[in-house]
Design an enzyme around this catalytic site. Structure first.
Site, PDB file in Angstrom:
ATOM      1  N   LYS A  11       0.850  -1.211   0.000  1.00 18.78           N
ATOM      2  CA  LYS A  11       0.000   0.000   0.000  1.00 18.78           C
ATOM      3  C   LYS A  11       0.875   1.247   0.000  1.00 18.78           C
ATOM      4  CE  LYS A  11       0.558   1.514   4.510  1.00 18.78           C
ATOM      5  NZ  LYS A  11       1.241   2.753   4.855  1.00 18.78           N
ATOM      6  N   ASP A 138      -2.782  -0.957  10.001  1.00 18.06           N
ATOM      7  CA  ASP A 138      -2.910  -0.970   8.541  1.00 18.06           C
ATOM      8  C   ASP A 138      -3.583  -2.235   8.017  1.00 18.06           C
ATOM      9  OD1 ASP A 138      -1.642   1.459   8.330  1.00 18.06           O
ATOM     10  OD2 ASP A 138       0.345   0.584   7.965  1.00 18.06           O
TER      11      ASP A 138
END
Ligand code: C5P
Length: 285
Positions: A11, A138
């Site tokens: 990401k 996350d």
């Protein structure tokens, strides 16, 4: 025994804003995250009838219960009430560690998705993302993937329109950044510039790549760039090669540029390779 496979996507944070420090020590964030085609390959054998094992092709990755992928399988077993009957996890790593690219979190998320599939989609995607929040801030986003606004510690997700197709160049300098230490540093500083998340949402909705790229901003970037001048060198190379926008991702130290085309990404990569060995040309997924 059954073998499951999944790609665990890296990401980047298109924007990252810190709103406040909470009583539990974490910070409330507003961050727009995006998954990239750069990925680890994660494989799991379930019902091995043997002790749990974890293998990874990178030496610096812990191969026991400290690994987030292992923690994810443990958590899934506890919460699903299913007996996985012995688990063997294998990870082929491409996502660099200490990069702000969710390397460990994405492996954990891939494990959760695979085990959920194996158990006939016992949990909804949002339930699975919530479960992932117990492993790391996350992980919920990595479970969902795509383009999302993430709030709270990072666990409150709202899906946004997908980022338009483009080329993202990533360069990870050698140094690593301690995430808790960086949060402590920023607590003592005044944040002078913040991302405009509403404008970023509009730009995503309009599929306006130039505005998306111009709007990337991470409040950690100036704090890390002040101490590590390499960041500005990488920024300059990307800019000179025509990047539409560029900045550090997460708590660093990887740096990305939104490039106008594959040729300019290759040109910038060629220059950066003279100094840095960890460079990837990827796409949003
Ligand atoms: O949740 P995760 O393990 O990724 O967090 C690592 C560290 O980053 C935490 O221990 C905390 O110091 C900091 N953090 C924070 N606020 C967040 C996410 C992370 O302060 N929203």
């Amino acid at each position: 025994m059954t073998t499951l496979y999944e790609s665990a996507y890296a990401k980047i944070n298109l924007t990252l804003d810190i709103l406040c420090k909470r009583e539990d020590g974490f910070h409330d964030l507003e961050t727009i995250m995006q998954t990239l085609s750069l990925c680890d390959d994660v494989e799991i054998d379930v019902q091995t009838g043997k002790e749990w094992t974890l293998w990874c092709d990178k030496e610096d990755v812990p191969c026991d219960s400290r690994n987030l992928a292992w923690k994810a399988a443990e958590l899934f077993e506890q919460h699903s009430g299913r007996n996985l009957g012995g688990v063997a996890i294998r990870i082929k790593k491409r996502i660099p560690s200490q990069a702000g690219m969710g390397g460990g979190s994405s492996d954990a998320a891939a494990v959760l998705r695979m085990l959920n599939r194996y158990c006939g989609h016992l949990f909804s995607e949002m339930e699975l993302a919530d479960l992932g929040g117990r492993i790391g801030s996350d992980v919920p986003f990595c479970v969902a993937g795509g383009t999302c606004m993430c709030e709270g510690r990072g666990e409150r997700l709202r899906r946004l329109p997908a980022m338009p197709e483009c080329t993202i160049l990533v360069c990870k300098p050698e140094f690593g950044v301690s995430t808790p230490a960086l949060y402590r540093t920023i607590d003592e500083k005044e944040i002078l510039r913040r991302p405009d998340n509403a404008a970023m949402e509009q730009a995503l909705k309009a599929k306006d790549l130039a505005s998306i790229a111009r709007g990337v901003w991470n409040v950690f970037d100036p704090v890390v760039s002040e101490v590590h001048p390499e960041m500005n060198e990488i920024r300059d190379v990307m800019q000179q090669c025509g990047a539409l926008g560029q900045q550090m991702t997460g708590s660093g130290s990887a740096f990305f540029g939104v490039m106008p085309d594959a040729q300019s990404a290759e040109r910038a990569a060629e220059q950066l390779r003279r100094r840095y060995s960890c460079i990837f040309i990827c796409k949003p997924v």
